[in-house]
Design a protein around this motif. Structure first.
Motif, PDB file in Angstrom:
ATOM      1  N   GLY A  72       6.560  -1.007  -3.701  1.00  0.00           N
ATOM      2  CA  GLY A  72       5.618  -0.525  -4.705  1.00  0.00           C
ATOM      3  C   GLY A  72       4.855   0.700  -4.237  1.00  0.00           C
ATOM      4  N   LEU A  73       5.098   1.138  -3.004  1.00  0.00           N
ATOM      5  CA  LEU A  73       4.498   2.376  -2.511  1.00  0.00           C
ATOM      6  C   LEU A  73       5.011   3.570  -3.310  1.00  0.00           C
ATOM      7  N   THR A  74       4.265   4.648  -3.293  1.00  0.00           N
ATOM      8  CA  THR A  74       4.712   5.891  -3.930  1.00  0.00           C
ATOM      9  C   THR A  74       4.950   6.940  -2.835  1.00  0.00           C
ATOM     10  N   ASP A  75       5.617   8.031  -3.201  1.00  0.00           N
ATOM     11  CA  ASP A  75       5.957   9.093  -2.222  1.00  0.00           C
ATOM     12  C   ASP A  75       6.633   8.462  -1.010  1.00  0.00           C
ATOM     13  N   VAL A  76       7.710   7.757  -1.276  1.00  0.00           N
ATOM     14  CA  VAL A  76       8.290   6.854  -0.280  1.00  0.00           C
ATOM     15  C   VAL A  76       9.366   7.535   0.552  1.00  0.00           C
ATOM     16  N   SER A  77       9.409   7.151   1.833  1.00  0.00           N
ATOM     17  CA  SER A  77      10.550   7.477   2.688  1.00  0.00           C
ATOM     18  C   SER A  77      10.944   6.224   3.452  1.00  0.00           C
ATOM     19  N   TRP A  78      12.246   6.020   3.611  1.00  0.00           N
ATOM     20  CA  TRP A  78      12.792   4.871   4.328  1.00  0.00           C
ATOM     21  C   TRP A  78      13.541   5.355   5.557  1.00  0.00           C
ATOM     22  N   THR A  79      13.568   4.508   6.567  1.00  0.00           N
ATOM     23  CA  THR A  79      14.450   4.727   7.710  1.00  0.00           C
ATOM     24  C   THR A  79      15.119   3.403   8.032  1.00  0.00           C
ATOM     25  N   VAL A  80      16.430   3.346   7.884  1.00  0.00           N
ATOM     26  CA  VAL A  80      17.204   2.139   8.184  1.00  0.00           C
ATOM     27  C   VAL A  80      18.043   2.450   9.421  1.00  0.00           C
ATOM     28  N   THR A  81      17.723   1.797  10.537  1.00  0.00           N
ATOM     29  CA  THR A  81      18.404   2.069  11.802  1.00  0.00           C
ATOM     30  C   THR A  81      19.227   0.858  12.204  1.00  0.00           C
ATOM     31  N   LEU A  82      20.493   1.077  12.522  1.00  0.00           N
ATOM     32  CA  LEU A  82      21.417   0.007  12.916  1.00  0.00           C
ATOM     33  C   LEU A  82      21.631   0.058  14.432  1.00  0.00           C
ATOM     34  N   TYR A  83      21.557  -1.128  15.075  1.00  0.00           N
ATOM     35  CA  TYR A  83      21.710  -1.218  16.525  1.00  0.00           C
ATOM     36  C   TYR A  83      22.828  -2.194  16.871  1.00  0.00           C
ATOM     37  N   ASP A  84      23.460  -1.937  18.036  1.00  0.00           N
ATOM     38  CA  ASP A  84      24.458  -2.897  18.510  1.00  0.00           C
ATOM     39  C   ASP A  84      23.790  -3.924  19.429  1.00  0.00           C
ATOM     40  N   GLN A  85      24.571  -4.781  20.049  1.00  0.00           N
ATOM     41  CA  GLN A  85      24.022  -5.863  20.856  1.00  0.00           C
ATOM     42  C   GLN A  85      23.298  -5.374  22.102  1.00  0.00           C
ATOM     43  N   THR A  86      23.581  -4.171  22.538  1.00  0.00           N
ATOM     44  CA  THR A  86      22.911  -3.629  23.724  1.00  0.00           C
ATOM     45  C   THR A  86      21.617  -2.908  23.369  1.00  0.00           C
ATOM     46  N   GLY A  87      21.337  -2.775  22.064  1.00  0.00           N
ATOM     47  CA  GLY A  87      20.153  -2.048  21.635  1.00  0.00           C
ATOM     48  C   GLY A  87      20.396  -0.580  21.398  1.00  0.00           C
TER      49      GLY A  87
END
Length: 266
Positions: A72-87
């Protein structure tokens, strides 16, 4: 023959129970293993929240699914970061807008954990509520499968406020505490209670100045009622103490009057 029918009936009942349990017990979903979520935010200010997901491919067993998010925030930015088992970082996706969808989460890419961060501006308040406090949707995450099936991983609500509404809420909170203290002391602050309820009504109408004044008046009335009750109790204790002393003195004088004159010859 009877025993055979009984055994068969028992097996049917057991099978039915197992089916019912399987249908009613929810399957474990993706695990939320990290949360950094603000509990509140002032309207017009910028806030951020971060969620970490693990155990990505269990219940239902699937080595690929799609992550969606909403806020529900406005002026939105997302960051979706994917990691493996080692980080180590596998991939990063940066959607824009109040929602995103179809971010692939796949075992074949080595993805073992996902971190979702959303940043945006706290939205305006459509309607005010004292209890429960007004909230907005900070983040909701959804797991989608091929074929259209989806389920909500989790959602997070956050209290939002303005400087005026926050000041009025603090005044009402203080009035409520003062009334509780007065009632606990044995007082009956009915005028304070009435002003307190009127303050809440004014708050929910958005009349924060009126709400603050009524709440402050309620606090003064509650404190006054408590002080009067305490003074009355002290007077009762004092009168009781004087009566005890008077009775004691009277008892001593009466005892002496009953002793008669002393014999001078001993």
């Amino acid at each position: 023959m009877t025993r055979t029918n009984s055994n068969r009936s028992s097996r049917v009942v057991l099978a039915t129970v197992i089916v019912l349990l399987a249908a009613t017990v929810p399957a474990a979903a993706v695990s939320v293993t990290g949360e950094d979520v603000p509990s509140e935010g002032e309207v017009g200010t910028q806030v951020s929240a971060t969620i970490t997901l693990e155990e990505l491919y269990q219940n239902p067993q699937s080595e690929r699914w799609q992550l969606s998010g909403e806020t529900g925030l406005t002026d939105v930015s997302w960051t979706v970061t994917l990691y493996d088992q080692t980080g180590s970082q596998v991939d990063i996706v940066e959607p824009t807008g109040q929602s995103f969808s179809s971010v692939d989460i796949a075992a074949e890419s080595g993805t073992a954990a996902v971190e979702i961060r959303v940043t945006g501006t706290v939205p305006a308040i459509d309607s005010y509520s004292y209890d429960p406090a007004e909230e907005f949707l900070l983040m909701e995450l959804t797991r989608g499968q091929e074929g259209g099936a989806s389920n909500t991983i989790d959602s997070w609500q956050t209290h939002h406020y303005t400087a005026e509404s926050d000041s009025a809420r603090e005044a009402i909170d203080e009035a409520g505490s003062a009334i509780d203290d007065a009632e606990a002391s044995g007082a009956t602050p009915s005028d304070a209670r009435a002003n307190y309820e009127d303050a809440i009504a004014a708050y929910e109408e958005g009349s924060f100045g009126v709400a603050t004044n009524l709440a402050n008046r309620a606090t003064e009335q509650a404190n006054s009622a408590q002080q009067s009750q305490q003074t009355q109790q002290l007077l009762i204790y004092a009168v009781g103490g004087l009566l005890v002393v008077a009775l004691a003195v009277g008892g001593v004088l009466y005892w002496r009057s009953q002793q008669g004159p002393e014999d001078p010859l001993g």
